[in-house]
Design an enzyme around this catalytic site. Sequence first.
Site, short mmCIF file in Angstrom:
data_model
loop_
_atom_site.label_atom_id
_atom_site.label_comp_id
_atom_site.label_asym_id
_atom_site.label_seq_id
_atom_site.Cartn_x
_atom_site.Cartn_y
_atom_site.Cartn_z
N THR A 174 32.55 51.91 37.27
CA THR A 174 31.87 51.47 36.05
C THR A 174 31.15 52.61 35.34
O THR A 174 31.22 52.73 34.11
CB THR A 174 30.90 50.32 36.39
N ASN A 202 33.48 45.79 47.06
CA ASN A 202 34.15 45.31 45.85
C ASN A 202 33.09 44.73 44.89
O ASN A 202 31.90 44.86 45.12
CB ASN A 202 35.19 44.26 46.25
N PHE A 226 44.86 41.22 39.67
CA PHE A 226 45.96 42.05 40.20
C PHE A 226 47.16 42.13 39.25
O PHE A 226 48.29 41.75 39.61
CB PHE A 226 46.45 41.53 41.56
N ASN A 246 35.03 41.68 35.44
CA ASN A 246 36.48 41.65 35.26
C ASN A 246 37.10 40.53 36.08
O ASN A 246 36.61 40.16 37.14
CB ASN A 246 37.11 43.01 35.60
N ARG A 247 38.19 40.00 35.52
CA ARG A 247 39.00 39.04 36.27
C ARG A 247 40.49 39.35 36.01
O ARG A 247 41.25 38.50 35.60
CB ARG A 247 38.65 37.59 35.89
N TYR A 248 40.82 40.61 36.24
CA TYR A 248 42.21 41.05 36.01
C TYR A 248 43.21 40.23 36.80
O TYR A 248 44.27 39.89 36.30
CB TYR A 248 42.37 42.52 36.41
N ASN A 285 39.23 37.65 42.20
CA ASN A 285 40.08 37.12 41.13
C ASN A 285 41.44 36.62 41.58
O ASN A 285 42.28 36.28 40.75
CB ASN A 285 40.24 38.19 40.04
N THR A 286 41.67 36.61 42.88
CA THR A 286 42.89 36.03 43.43
C THR A 286 42.45 34.88 44.32
O THR A 286 41.79 35.12 45.34
CB THR A 286 43.69 37.09 44.22
N LYS A 328 38.65 46.86 52.57
CA LYS A 328 37.65 46.78 51.50
C LYS A 328 37.01 45.40 51.50
O LYS A 328 37.71 44.39 51.43
CB LYS A 328 38.30 47.07 50.15
N SER A 351 38.86 41.02 46.47
CA SER A 351 38.84 40.76 45.04
C SER A 351 38.51 39.29 44.81
O SER A 351 39.10 38.42 45.44
CB SER A 351 40.19 41.08 44.41
C1 LIG Z 1 37.88 46.52 35.63
C2 LIG Z 1 37.84 46.64 37.12
C3 LIG Z 1 39.01 46.46 37.87
C4 LIG Z 1 38.98 46.56 39.25
N1 LIG Z 1 40.13 46.40 39.98
C5 LIG Z 1 40.12 46.58 41.32
C6 LIG Z 1 41.31 46.47 42.09
O1 LIG Z 1 42.41 46.27 41.56
N2 LIG Z 1 41.22 46.60 43.44
C7 LIG Z 1 40.03 46.86 44.08
O2 LIG Z 1 40.00 47.00 45.31
N3 LIG Z 1 38.89 46.99 43.36
C8 LIG Z 1 38.91 46.86 42.03
N4 LIG Z 1 37.74 46.99 41.32
C9 LIG Z 1 36.47 47.20 42.05
C10 LIG Z 1 36.07 48.69 42.09
O3 LIG Z 1 37.02 49.43 42.83
C11 LIG Z 1 34.69 48.86 42.74
O4 LIG Z 1 34.75 48.41 44.07
C12 LIG Z 1 33.60 48.09 42.00
O5 LIG Z 1 33.80 48.11 40.63
C13 LIG Z 1 32.21 48.64 42.30
O6 LIG Z 1 32.09 49.98 41.85
P1 LIG Z 1 31.39 50.37 40.43
O7 LIG Z 1 30.09 49.64 40.35
O8 LIG Z 1 31.25 51.87 40.48
O9 LIG Z 1 32.33 49.93 39.38
C14 LIG Z 1 37.75 46.89 39.93
C15 LIG Z 1 36.59 47.07 39.16
C16 LIG Z 1 36.63 46.97 37.79
C17 LIG Z 1 35.35 47.20 37.01
#
Ligand SMILES: Cc1cc2nc3c(=O)[nH]c(=O)nc-3n(C[C@H](O)[C@H](O)[C@H](O)COP(=O)(O)O)c2cc1C
Length: 318
Positions: A283, A210, A77, A73-75, A141-142, A179, A139
């Site tokens: 995920t 993250n 924020f 992902n590269r949302y 993506n910022t 984090k 993150s």
């Molecule tokens: C689509 C998506 C959006 C995410 N957005 C954020 C976010 O806004 N802030 C954040 O701290 N982590 C964000 N994460 C990271 C997750 O909180 C987590 O740290 C990371 O996905 C690893 O866990 P997982 O393997 O169970 O997904 C995001 C992850 C995904 C997949």
Amino acid sequence: MFCTTLQKTEVWRLNFKNPVGIAAGFDKQGESIECLHNIGFGFVEIGSVTPKPQPGNEKPRVFRLDKDKAIINRYGFNSEGHDVVYNRIKYLKSKKGFTGIIGVNLGKNKDSKDPIDDYVQGIIKFGDVADYLVINISSPNTPGLRTWQRKEELQHLLETLVVARNNLPGAKKPPLLLKVAPDLTQQDRRDIADVILQDKCHIDGLVISNTTVERVRVLNSEHTKQEGGLSGKPLTHLATELIADMYRLTSGTIPIVGVGGIFSGQDAYEKILAGACLVQLYTSFAYHGPPIVTRIKRELDELVRQGYCVTELINNYV
Ligand SMILES: Cc1cc2nc3c(=O)[nH]c(=O)nc-3n(C[C@H](O)[C@H](O)[C@H](O)COP(=O)(O)O)c2cc1C
């Protein structure tokens, strides 16, 4: 110590009904908190939330890597901003009968001239409704965000944020968590541990980790070349290894929330053995939906019933 028994976990004087939470990013705007609690999560971390509303990156910005049980992902924020999200939590907390634990994950605006102030504003805004706060400097993506993990920058950031949290009015001061990214060198890890162990920068917890910008192993799906943070199965061991390292570097004095590629009770258990006292997922929930929460909790329970006391296991691990 902060871990008691597994199915009920007490950390930061908060009683978690179970140690499995939903990670930040799933409910960025705080719209589904009650529903996520009802599904069975022991706590819900919302966000990341930025001070001003912002749209995030252009679409497409999220990609499923089905064969790898992963997501890129590269949302960037996308956030409705502090005020809107705050009002949602305030309303929920005013409703009779809601007792769930809510963490608020704070980000910064892309065009911010003063990133430290963005986090200070978040602490002040959510101080009275958040059960815990997370400073997200990891993150990918910022642009530039991860540089706040460097020693001097982190020191400066945390000195200010700890004061901001301590100056909140009232007796209730939410724990402050940090984090971090999984892509840290050994030196980065030592530096972070050195900083967060200082009194004036002392945070209450680490969220590890993250998403990764590394493509950690051979990926087999479409979209593997997409830019962004990779989560899910390819992250499992990278995150667990970082948990173990940070636990060792902080001598187990800082509670760790373990996150990254948890798909089973065994995965969660390994995070706990490495030093986490709570875990989160994103995920696996995106792939399997609510039944995975029940399954992970049941499997964890079975592992604990085999006769292990988690606290002992953690102590043995060190
Ligand atoms: C689509 C998506 C959006 C995410 N957005 C954020 C976010 O806004 N802030 C954040 O701290 N982590 C964000 N994460 C990271 C997750 O909180 C987590 O740290 C990371 O996905 C690893 O866990 P997982 O393997 O169970 O997904 C995001 C992850 C995904 C997949």
